[in-house]
Write a protein that holds these residues in place. Sequence first.
Motif, mmCIF file in Angstrom:
data_model
loop_
_atom_site.group_PDB
_atom_site.id
_atom_site.type_symbol
_atom_site.label_atom_id
_atom_site.label_comp_id
_atom_site.label_asym_id
_atom_site.label_seq_id
_atom_site.Cartn_x
_atom_site.Cartn_y
_atom_site.Cartn_z
ATOM 1 N N LEU A 177 0.345 -1.215 0.205
ATOM 2 C CA LEU A 177 -0.143 -0.164 0.167
ATOM 3 C C LEU A 177 0.496 1.331 0.242
ATOM 4 C CD1 LEU A 177 -2.977 -0.317 3.012
ATOM 5 C CD2 LEU A 177 -2.848 -0.687 0.415
ATOM 6 N N ILE A 178 2.432 1.109 0.536
ATOM 7 C CA ILE A 178 2.858 2.220 1.314
ATOM 8 C C ILE A 178 3.992 2.300 -0.620
ATOM 9 C CG2 ILE A 178 4.841 2.749 2.561
ATOM 10 C CD1 ILE A 178 3.556 2.065 4.817
ATOM 11 N N SER A 179 4.571 1.457 -1.195
ATOM 12 C CA SER A 179 5.498 1.450 -2.315
ATOM 13 C C SER A 179 4.513 1.627 -2.906
ATOM 14 C CB SER A 179 6.526 0.094 -1.555
ATOM 15 O OG SER A 179 5.695 -1.053 -1.956
ATOM 16 N N GLU A 180 3.817 0.666 -3.731
ATOM 17 C CA GLU A 180 3.367 0.670 -4.874
ATOM 18 C C GLU A 180 1.958 1.557 -5.171
ATOM 19 O OE1 GLU A 180 2.699 -3.425 -5.782
ATOM 20 O OE2 GLU A 180 4.634 -4.140 -5.180
ATOM 21 N N GLU A 181 0.800 2.129 -4.031
ATOM 22 C CA GLU A 181 -0.343 2.655 -4.668
ATOM 23 C C GLU A 181 -0.176 3.453 -3.684
ATOM 24 O OE1 GLU A 181 -2.863 1.203 -5.497
ATOM 25 O OE2 GLU A 181 -2.463 -0.710 -5.347
ATOM 26 N N GLY A 182 1.269 4.340 -3.348
ATOM 27 C CA GLY A 182 1.621 5.190 -2.351
ATOM 28 C C GLY A 182 0.537 5.894 -1.563
ATOM 29 N N MET A 183 -0.394 5.563 -0.785
ATOM 30 C CA MET A 183 -0.956 5.757 0.490
ATOM 31 C C MET A 183 -0.175 6.467 1.671
ATOM 32 S SD MET A 183 -4.527 3.666 1.672
ATOM 33 C CE MET A 183 -4.860 3.195 0.325
ATOM 34 N N ALA A 184 -0.547 6.818 2.245
ATOM 35 C CA ALA A 184 0.172 7.307 3.682
ATOM 36 C C ALA A 184 -0.575 7.092 4.876
ATOM 37 C CB ALA A 184 -0.713 8.894 4.090
ATOM 38 N N VAL A 185 0.399 6.346 5.549
ATOM 39 C CA VAL A 185 0.005 5.043 6.519
ATOM 40 C C VAL A 185 0.489 5.699 8.086
ATOM 41 C CG1 VAL A 185 0.555 2.832 7.641
ATOM 42 C CG2 VAL A 185 -0.458 2.943 4.458
ATOM 43 N N ILE A 186 -0.698 5.374 8.490
ATOM 44 C CA ILE A 186 0.262 5.319 9.939
ATOM 45 C C ILE A 186 -0.551 4.159 10.582
ATOM 46 C CG2 ILE A 186 0.194 7.059 13.055
ATOM 47 C CD1 ILE A 186 -0.937 9.091 11.037
ATOM 48 N N VAL A 187 0.485 4.293 11.378
ATOM 49 C CA VAL A 187 0.652 1.789 11.943
ATOM 50 C C VAL A 187 1.323 2.300 13.087
ATOM 51 C CG1 VAL A 187 2.466 1.019 11.234
ATOM 52 C CG2 VAL A 187 1.181 -0.410 12.000
#
Length: 233
Positions: A177-187
């Motif tokens: 999701l982060i590397s390919e979809e460019g989604m911002a994520v807080i985990v």
Amino acid sequence: MTDLLTVDKLTAGYGESVVLEDISFSLKQGDSLALLGRNGAGKTTLLVSLMGITQRHGGSIRWRGNDINPMATHKRANAGLGWVPQERYMFPSLTVEEHLSVVARPGPWNIKKIYDIFPRLEERRSNMGNQLSGGEQQMVAIARALMTNPSLLLLDEPMEGLAPIIVQDLAQVIRKLISEEGMAVIVVEQHAKLALSMTQNAMVLERGRIVHQSDSVSLMADTATLSRLVAVS
């Protein structure tokens, strides 16, 4: 590039009780953040504050440059904040596919794309929520948030109580999701090294305050600091 999310001197809690004090950070589109700290440090409170569930005592939260402090939780979700809480909230009367379709919003994430990253859910598409394993329920919870087509995904303890093989699978999905979809994520994740391996940046809370901010690689390498801040052996 305008910040996707800007938190400035946020102080918040529950009723009159203050849990978070003077929290400031920002995220751009595609940024990823590991939110770390011991139990009770305020990690979950920060996520639910972003969703507008706590009492704000000071500071501000801006989304794409706009003040969202007056916005209700559902309006924040409509604006692009996707929240996956610790409680998976499975509905026993809904199938997997119904869990996904009922929250669907226009955008690139649709049922087909969900099944591409979670093939197990396609196999279980007709199963009811109470017929799923814990790992499958967590897949549904993440997939359901993705079906709202968020720009920022908030993940609260996504690996809690799951078998190691499921943890590996979900970690790969989050990385994609982060590397390919460019989604911002807080985990938020108790397994600090796992969280750091999935993200670009790290922030550590202690008693509701930020006590450390750095890139994830640096914190991973600094074992003494990591052990001191989050009790990693």
